[in-house]
Design a protein around this motif. Structure first.
Motif, PDB file in Angstrom:
ATOM      1  N   UNK A  66       0.816  -1.220   0.000  1.00 52.33           N
ATOM      2  CA  UNK A  66       0.000   0.000   0.000  1.00 52.33           C
ATOM      3  C   UNK A  66       0.851   1.272   0.000  1.00 52.33           C
ATOM      4  N   UNK A  67       1.879   1.295   0.856  1.00 50.07           N
ATOM      5  CA  UNK A  67       2.671   2.516   1.046  1.00 50.07           C
ATOM      6  C   UNK A  67       3.301   3.014  -0.251  1.00 50.07           C
ATOM      7  N   UNK A  68       3.584   2.090  -1.181  1.00 49.25           N
ATOM      8  CA  UNK A  68       4.298   2.450  -2.407  1.00 49.25           C
ATOM      9  C   UNK A  68       3.378   2.597  -3.612  1.00 49.25           C
ATOM     10  N   UNK A  69       2.063   2.442  -3.379  1.00 51.26           N
ATOM     11  CA  UNK A  69       1.117   2.368  -4.486  1.00 51.26           C
ATOM     12  C   UNK A  69       0.901   3.710  -5.184  1.00 51.26           C
ATOM     13  N   UNK A  70       0.888   4.787  -4.411  1.00 47.23           N
ATOM     14  CA  UNK A  70       0.529   6.096  -4.968  1.00 47.23           C
ATOM     15  C   UNK A  70       1.266   7.196  -4.205  1.00 47.23           C
ATOM     16  N   UNK A  71       2.303   7.788  -4.798  1.00 50.26           N
ATOM     17  CA  UNK A  71       3.078   8.812  -4.077  1.00 50.26           C
ATOM     18  C   UNK A  71       2.281  10.064  -3.752  1.00 50.26           C
ATOM     19  N   UNK A  72       1.152  10.286  -4.408  1.00 54.43           N
ATOM     20  CA  UNK A  72       0.320  11.454  -4.081  1.00 54.43           C
ATOM     21  C   UNK A  72      -0.513  11.215  -2.830  1.00 54.43           C
ATOM     22  N   UNK A  73      -0.778   9.945  -2.511  1.00 57.19           N
ATOM     23  CA  UNK A  73      -1.638   9.618  -1.367  1.00 57.19           C
ATOM     24  C   UNK A  73      -0.905   8.916  -0.234  1.00 57.19           C
ATOM     25  N   UNK A  74       0.223   8.286  -0.530  1.00 53.81           N
ATOM     26  CA  UNK A  74       0.963   7.554   0.499  1.00 53.81           C
ATOM     27  C   UNK A  74       2.402   8.076   0.563  1.00 53.81           C
ATOM     28  N   UNK A  75       3.402   7.216   0.433  1.00 54.93           N
ATOM     29  CA  UNK A  75       4.786   7.666   0.528  1.00 54.93           C
ATOM     30  C   UNK A  75       5.140   8.556  -0.661  1.00 54.93           C
ATOM     31  N   UNK A  76       5.460   9.821  -0.433  1.00 55.94           N
ATOM     32  CA  UNK A  76       5.692  10.739  -1.557  1.00 55.94           C
ATOM     33  C   UNK A  76       6.963  10.426  -2.356  1.00 55.94           C
ATOM     34  N   UNK A  77       7.884   9.668  -1.768  1.00 55.07           N
ATOM     35  CA  UNK A  77       9.120   9.362  -2.490  1.00 55.07           C
ATOM     36  C   UNK A  77       9.088   8.007  -3.192  1.00 55.07           C
ATOM     37  N   UNK A  78       7.917   7.358  -3.243  1.00 56.95           N
ATOM     38  CA  UNK A  78       7.824   6.054  -3.902  1.00 56.95           C
ATOM     39  C   UNK A  78       8.009   6.186  -5.408  1.00 56.95           C
ATOM     40  N   UNK A  79       8.884   5.328  -5.940  1.00 63.79           N
ATOM     41  CA  UNK A  79       9.108   5.278  -7.382  1.00 63.79           C
ATOM     42  C   UNK A  79       8.441   4.042  -7.998  1.00 63.79           C
ATOM     43  N   UNK A  80       7.719   3.269  -7.175  1.00 64.06           N
ATOM     44  CA  UNK A  80       7.172   1.987  -7.628  1.00 64.06           C
ATOM     45  C   UNK A  80       5.723   2.078  -8.090  1.00 64.06           C
ATOM     46  N   UNK A  81       4.995   3.071  -7.594  1.00 59.33           N
ATOM     47  CA  UNK A  81       3.573   3.145  -7.882  1.00 59.33           C
ATOM     48  C   UNK A  81       3.224   4.124  -8.989  1.00 59.33           C
ATOM     49  N   UNK A  82       1.974   4.584  -8.962  1.00 61.01           N
ATOM     50  CA  UNK A  82       1.444   5.466 -10.008  1.00 61.01           C
ATOM     51  C   UNK A  82       0.802   6.680  -9.337  1.00 61.01           C
ATOM     52  N   UNK A  83       1.309   7.886  -9.552  1.00 58.51           N
ATOM     53  CA  UNK A  83       0.695   9.078  -8.945  1.00 58.51           C
ATOM     54  C   UNK A  83      -0.767   9.227  -9.366  1.00 58.51           C
ATOM     55  N   UNK A  84      -1.661   9.261  -8.372  1.00 59.67           N
ATOM     56  CA  UNK A  84      -3.084   9.463  -8.652  1.00 59.67           C
ATOM     57  C   UNK A  84      -3.893   8.199  -8.836  1.00 59.67           C
ATOM     58  N   UNK A  85      -3.278   7.020  -8.718  1.00 60.51           N
ATOM     59  CA  UNK A  85      -4.030   5.784  -8.978  1.00 60.51           C
ATOM     60  C   UNK A  85      -5.148   5.578  -7.951  1.00 60.51           C
TER      61      UNK A  85
END
Length: 465
Positions: free
Chosen positions: A269-288
């Motif tokens: 979950x933490x890496x799923x969406x940098x706009x909603x969870x961890x802002x430095x995640x490179x693994x997810x999709x911003x806004x998903x």
């Protein structure tokens, strides 16, 4: 394989008759062939934090673990009941929270839990399904005694090893499968795709497009991600392959961006969406997550499902099952002490040498103490951890786990096992693959079956009725 009187147990009768006429040297050669096949195919997993190379083969044992059709029917009824209760609990906990209002579980257990996502409150997942894929870890302690050790509702892994184990056994011992009626598992990828497609979001038009979202090649389960995508005929994508286009999640193709309807995600979950969870995640999709909440994408498993396999919540599963099904649990929990409660912590501290202590959010066999197998120093070090952060731990008795034979150098030798059946949930059905992944402690006397701790796997046979 053998009962207390050394008589062959009924499910193993045909197999034992075949085994008695086998040359042990031939079995060892077959075992070497299986290892070579796994190595060629690249059936590996990664180990984090090791200096001697991070890719390993999971040890595979050629002696199958066998369950009768009757044993499996009893197990599958209990698993289905539990899965239904978990899904109902997740819907409730993110909506009216009736179970909290009724006082059946403490409010603090949810409100202060890092696995609970406030962003999911009031969100209706497509088809009402939160847990599309569940792996339920089960241990056996007697002829008719099965216990649920834990529920894996976030991103359960291991199904690729179940499928490859069966494929390997079919290739090496075709005469056995001609002799013994074993229920098949090979349809799992087709059932997985059908189950995911059945949970397509409201904005899906036409045949649902399914993709598997992986963190990438350095993830411990990357082999499984690519394997399942290939077997399902789905695209394997990473976060940088995806972006939001016209309110949909779209993947990059040679013809431009194509909308995806269902994402089988294998990232936390933490890496799923940098706009909603961890802002430095490179693994997810911003806004998903925003697309998900608007009905533009199905995420399997749904964000926030981790609260259901939290080990502190595990001790309340009998109450959860009864609350949502109106029935007593068909599968029992292992007795559990919650270290967050002062009186229970006192008992645990007094009996550390006898108990298994686990981190509430731990997995993979890391961060746990097996009291009977631990040194005095390890026990005392763990005592300090408990005193410093008691709410992070639960404790359980050391169970007399069932054992099954493995092919050791000297011949057959007993080892302890657990079982992880895999369950697919869609709006109209629940599919439980007959058998699942048997994990085996390859070290004599050990109770730790996790592959990251040296455990192996074996093929699980459920006999035809």
């Amino acid at each position: 394989m053998l009962g207390g009187d050394d008589k062959v147990r009924e499910p193993y009768a045909d197999y034992k008759g075949w085994l008695d006429n086998e040359d042990i040297k031939r079995l060892h050669r077959k075992s070497d062939d299986a290892e070579a096949f796994f190595r060629r195919t690249g059936i590996t997993f990664n180990v984090y934090g090791e200096d001697d190379g991070d890719e390993r083969l999971i040890p595979f044992d050629v002696i199958p673990r066998i369950l009768s059709g009757n044993e499996w029917r009893k197990l599958s009824r209990g698993i289905e009941q539990r899965v239904k209760a978990i899904n109902a609990f997740l819907y409730d906990i993110y909506h009216r929270q009736e179970i909290l209002r009724a006082g059946r579980i403490p409010v603090d257990l949810i409100a202060n839990n890092i696995a609970f996502l406030p962003q999911m409150i009031g969100v209706d997942p497509p088809g009402g399904i939160y847990t599309h894929i569940i792996g339920t870890d089960i241990v056996r302690t007697g002829p008719d005694e099965f216990y649920v050790l834990e529920d894996n509702a976030r991103t359960p892994s291991g199904v690729s090893y179940m499928l490859e184990n069966r494929e390997t056994m079919l290739h090496m011992f075709p005469e056995l499968f001609a002799k013994i009626g074993v229920q098949e598992v090979s349809s799992y990828p087709n059932k997985l795709r059908r189950s995911l497609a059945a949970c397509a979001p409201p904005k899906c038009e036409g045949k649902p497009v399914v993709a598997v979202l992986t963190p990438g090649i350095h993830n411990s389960a990357y082999f499984e991600h690519s394997f399942l995508a290939d077997q399902m005929g789905a695209e394997l994508v990473e976060g940088h392959d995806l972006k939001i286009v016209d309110g949909r999640v779209a993947m990059r193709t040679t013809q431009g961006y194509t909308a995806i309807d269902v994402i089988y995600r294998r990232i936390d979950d933490d890496y799923l969406d940098p706009l909603n969870f961890l802002p430095n995640s490179m693994l997810g999709v911003p806004g998903i997550l925003d697309v998900y909440r608007s009905g533009g994408i199905t995420i399997a498993n749904a964000p926030g499902t981790g609260i259901a396999d939290d080990k502190a919540l595990y001790s309340y599963m009998p109450e959860i099952v009864e609350f949502y099904t109106g029935q007593k649990p068909l599968l029992q929990n292992v007795p559990t002490w919650r270290c967050s409660e002062k009186d229970q912590l006192g008992y645990v501290l007094e009996h550390l040498e006898e108990l298994v202590v686990k981190e509430v959010h731990g997995s993979g066999g890391y961060g746990m103490l097996v009291g009977p197998a631990a040194s005095k120093k390890e026990v005392e070090d763990f005592r300090a951890k408990l005193i410093g952060n008691a709410s992070n731990y639960i404790a359980q008795p050391t169970l007399a786990l069932s054992s099954v034979p493995i092919l050791a150098k000297e011949g057959l030798s007993p080892r302890h096992v657990d079982l992880r059946p895999f369950v697919l949930v869609s709006p109209d059905r629940i599919d439980i693959t007959p058998g699942g992944l048997t994990r085996v402690a390859m070290t004599e006397g050990s109770l730790v079956v996790n592959s990251s701790q040296g455990g192996g796997t074996k093929d699980t046979w459920v006999l035809e009725e």
